[in-house]
Scaffold this motif. Sequence first.
Motif, short mmCIF file in Angstrom:
data_model
loop_
_atom_site.label_atom_id
_atom_site.label_comp_id
_atom_site.label_asym_id
_atom_site.label_seq_id
_atom_site.Cartn_x
_atom_site.Cartn_y
_atom_site.Cartn_z
N ILE A 83 9.27 -16.18 -39.81
CA ILE A 83 10.04 -15.01 -39.35
C ILE A 83 9.80 -13.82 -40.28
O ILE A 83 9.53 -12.70 -39.82
CB ILE A 83 11.55 -15.35 -39.30
N VAL A 84 9.88 -14.05 -41.57
CA VAL A 84 9.69 -12.96 -42.53
C VAL A 84 8.28 -12.38 -42.42
O VAL A 84 8.09 -11.15 -42.46
CB VAL A 84 9.97 -13.45 -43.97
N GLU A 85 7.31 -13.26 -42.26
CA GLU A 85 5.92 -12.80 -42.13
C GLU A 85 5.76 -11.88 -40.91
O GLU A 85 5.16 -10.81 -41.00
CB GLU A 85 5.00 -14.00 -42.01
N LYS A 86 6.32 -12.30 -39.77
CA LYS A 86 6.14 -11.51 -38.54
C LYS A 86 6.98 -10.24 -38.55
O LYS A 86 6.53 -9.18 -38.10
CB LYS A 86 6.47 -12.38 -37.32
N VAL A 87 8.20 -10.33 -39.03
CA VAL A 87 9.07 -9.14 -39.05
C VAL A 87 8.52 -8.10 -40.02
O VAL A 87 8.53 -6.89 -39.73
CB VAL A 87 10.51 -9.54 -39.40
N SER A 88 8.02 -8.54 -41.15
CA SER A 88 7.48 -7.61 -42.14
C SER A 88 6.26 -6.86 -41.60
O SER A 88 5.96 -5.74 -42.05
CB SER A 88 7.08 -8.35 -43.42
N ALA A 89 5.56 -7.47 -40.65
CA ALA A 89 4.35 -6.86 -40.11
C ALA A 89 4.62 -5.91 -38.94
O ALA A 89 3.68 -5.26 -38.45
CB ALA A 89 3.38 -7.96 -39.66
N LEU A 90 5.86 -5.83 -38.48
CA LEU A 90 6.16 -4.97 -37.34
C LEU A 90 5.97 -3.50 -37.71
O LEU A 90 6.38 -3.06 -38.78
CB LEU A 90 7.60 -5.20 -36.86
N ARG A 91 5.35 -2.76 -36.80
CA ARG A 91 5.15 -1.32 -37.01
C ARG A 91 6.32 -0.56 -36.39
O ARG A 91 6.71 -0.82 -35.26
CB ARG A 91 3.84 -0.89 -36.36
N GLN A 92 6.84 0.39 -37.14
CA GLN A 92 8.03 1.12 -36.68
C GLN A 92 7.78 2.61 -36.80
O GLN A 92 7.17 3.08 -37.76
CB GLN A 92 9.24 0.73 -37.50
N GLY A 93 8.25 3.35 -35.79
CA GLY A 93 8.11 4.79 -35.85
C GLY A 93 8.21 5.40 -34.47
O GLY A 93 8.54 4.72 -33.49
N ALA A 94 7.93 6.69 -34.39
CA ALA A 94 7.98 7.39 -33.11
C ALA A 94 6.88 6.85 -32.20
O ALA A 94 5.74 6.70 -32.60
CB ALA A 94 7.80 8.89 -33.32
N PRO A 95 7.22 6.55 -30.94
CA PRO A 95 6.24 5.96 -30.00
C PRO A 95 5.32 7.02 -29.42
O PRO A 95 5.50 7.49 -28.31
CB PRO A 95 7.13 5.34 -28.93
N VAL A 96 4.31 7.40 -30.18
CA VAL A 96 3.44 8.51 -29.76
C VAL A 96 2.47 8.10 -28.66
O VAL A 96 1.93 8.96 -27.95
CB VAL A 96 2.65 9.05 -30.97
N ALA A 97 2.23 6.79 -28.49
CA ALA A 97 1.30 6.32 -27.46
C ALA A 97 1.54 4.84 -27.22
O ALA A 97 2.11 4.15 -28.08
CB ALA A 97 -0.15 6.55 -27.89
N PRO A 98 1.13 4.32 -26.06
CA PRO A 98 1.26 2.88 -25.82
C PRO A 98 0.54 2.09 -26.92
O PRO A 98 -0.58 2.42 -27.31
CB PRO A 98 0.58 2.70 -24.46
N GLY A 99 1.22 1.07 -27.43
CA GLY A 99 0.62 0.22 -28.45
C GLY A 99 0.63 0.78 -29.84
O GLY A 99 0.13 0.14 -30.78
N ALA A 100 1.21 1.97 -30.03
CA ALA A 100 1.17 2.61 -31.35
C ALA A 100 2.13 1.96 -32.34
O ALA A 100 1.83 1.88 -33.54
CB ALA A 100 1.46 4.10 -31.23
N VAL A 101 3.30 1.56 -31.86
CA VAL A 101 4.32 0.95 -32.72
C VAL A 101 4.95 -0.22 -31.98
O VAL A 101 4.80 -0.38 -30.76
CB VAL A 101 5.42 1.96 -33.14
#
Length: 524
Positions: free
Chosen positions: A292-310
């Motif tokens: 869980i920690v491995e996958k959550v830490s790898a999540l990209r977060q931010g403004a959704p500027v394009a599909p697949g960006a975050v």
Amino acid sequence: MKYTTSADRLVVVNPATGAEFGSAPIMSAEEVAELAARGRVAQRKWEALGFDGRAVVLRRMQSWLADHANELIDVVQQETGRIFEDTALEIGYPLAALGFWADHAGKYLRDKRIPATSPLLLGKRLRSRYLPHGLVGVIAPWNFPITIGFGDSIPALAAGNAVILKPSEITPLSIEIVRRGLLECGMPPDVFQVATGAGPTGAALVDVADMIMFTGSTATGRKIGVRAAERLIPCSLELGGKDPMIVLADANIERAVNLTVYGAMVNSGQVCLSTERVYVEAPVYDEFVAKIVEKVSALRQGAPVAPGAVDVGAIISPAQIDIIDSQVKDAVAKGATVLTGGEQLTGVPGRFYRPTVLVDVDHTMSCMIDETFGPLIPIMKVDSAEQAIALANDCRYGLAATIVTRDRAKGAALARKIEAGSVSVNDIVTHCFALDLPMGGVKTSGIGTRHSEDGIRKFCKKQAILVGRSFPNRDLHMYPTNPKVSPILLKSLQALYGTAGKLANLGPRALLASRKVPEPAEEH
């Protein structure tokens, strides 16, 4: 949410960028009453189209919505700060629902002939029928303005009602695109109307509608339920949730982790069916937490500027960030450990809270008993499935739950012990799209259900029609009473329903069975 200084309009702000991009009027109680008057007039014409006529409009709207999906997705993203993928799924729901209710409204609501089972009803014809309430008020939340707001309107419209939809004051713009589409698809004007505004606008709608469908907080739902009771109108309420996930020792851990991360982080955790607490059996706890920690830490977060960006988008409001942060701080103060996240993302214009994993948690902590609505995964180690079930049920909410196990039969048996309206085994959130299956909450998670027969019949009043097919001048029980006839009536009832009358029709084996008290049925 932010208002103009004149207090006559709602100003919409993109939570991911902090930029203003539109506004909507704040409707008064008088304006809502005017909408109601127009809706009642339009409803009669809409009802007169019948199931097949209404289905034509709904199917046209299905195609229209698919063709205009990009336009709608853009506005919903601006209102919510949500990523493209979550918003595309939101459009998927009404696309499916429009076709489902076009196909099933008549099946669920057409007049039904009822067989007469009592000898007292010989010569009578019995029928039941469903009639639209007339004017349905739908009060929708901000987290899914189309899936929930328009999604709840579709069966109400298919049943022949007019609808006034009151969207959240945070997301009042996207539904206007839907209203435009319905008009272009041939829905009569004023059958579907939108009342924008804040709490007083919603209260005004409760005061004029014939039935209320509300999705939102338990606190507001209680107030609506009280007012509906005072007016003696029906209401259906989908309220808060604190949905548990139980991971058993025999689970496919990789799938369990993926289910948990998606279930907790979809729409930044701002979903009524979000996974908000996790109970993991001890033998697989360490492996599960590490993944869980491995996958959550790898999540990209931010403004959704394009599909697949975050992967994870914004939090809707400062107040919601405060709730998330206060739960994390409460947990840490009581002994919990933050393994990743645990703070607001700073240095960006929008509102974001970092995806967070908590361990060493227990039920003294707010994060395990109060609704979060944010990207937070509190994980608790348990000794057995039975302990996990007890902890899952130790909650005032009862909306949804998930069990992960390779033993499907065991999972289904445990699901029956969980106090929740919807339980998934080895799945997450998919209940939303199971339109044939009832979906609703228990405890303080609400009353009433979506989907299936009940999901459209709640928008109707039921009428029973009894027609006598023979016309004697007087039935035996009518006046004047007769000292010779009256005792015969009683003896007839005793013969039909008393012990002697019943046993006269039983064979020897059935006679013996009738004298035994049945054993409780086993659970399967």
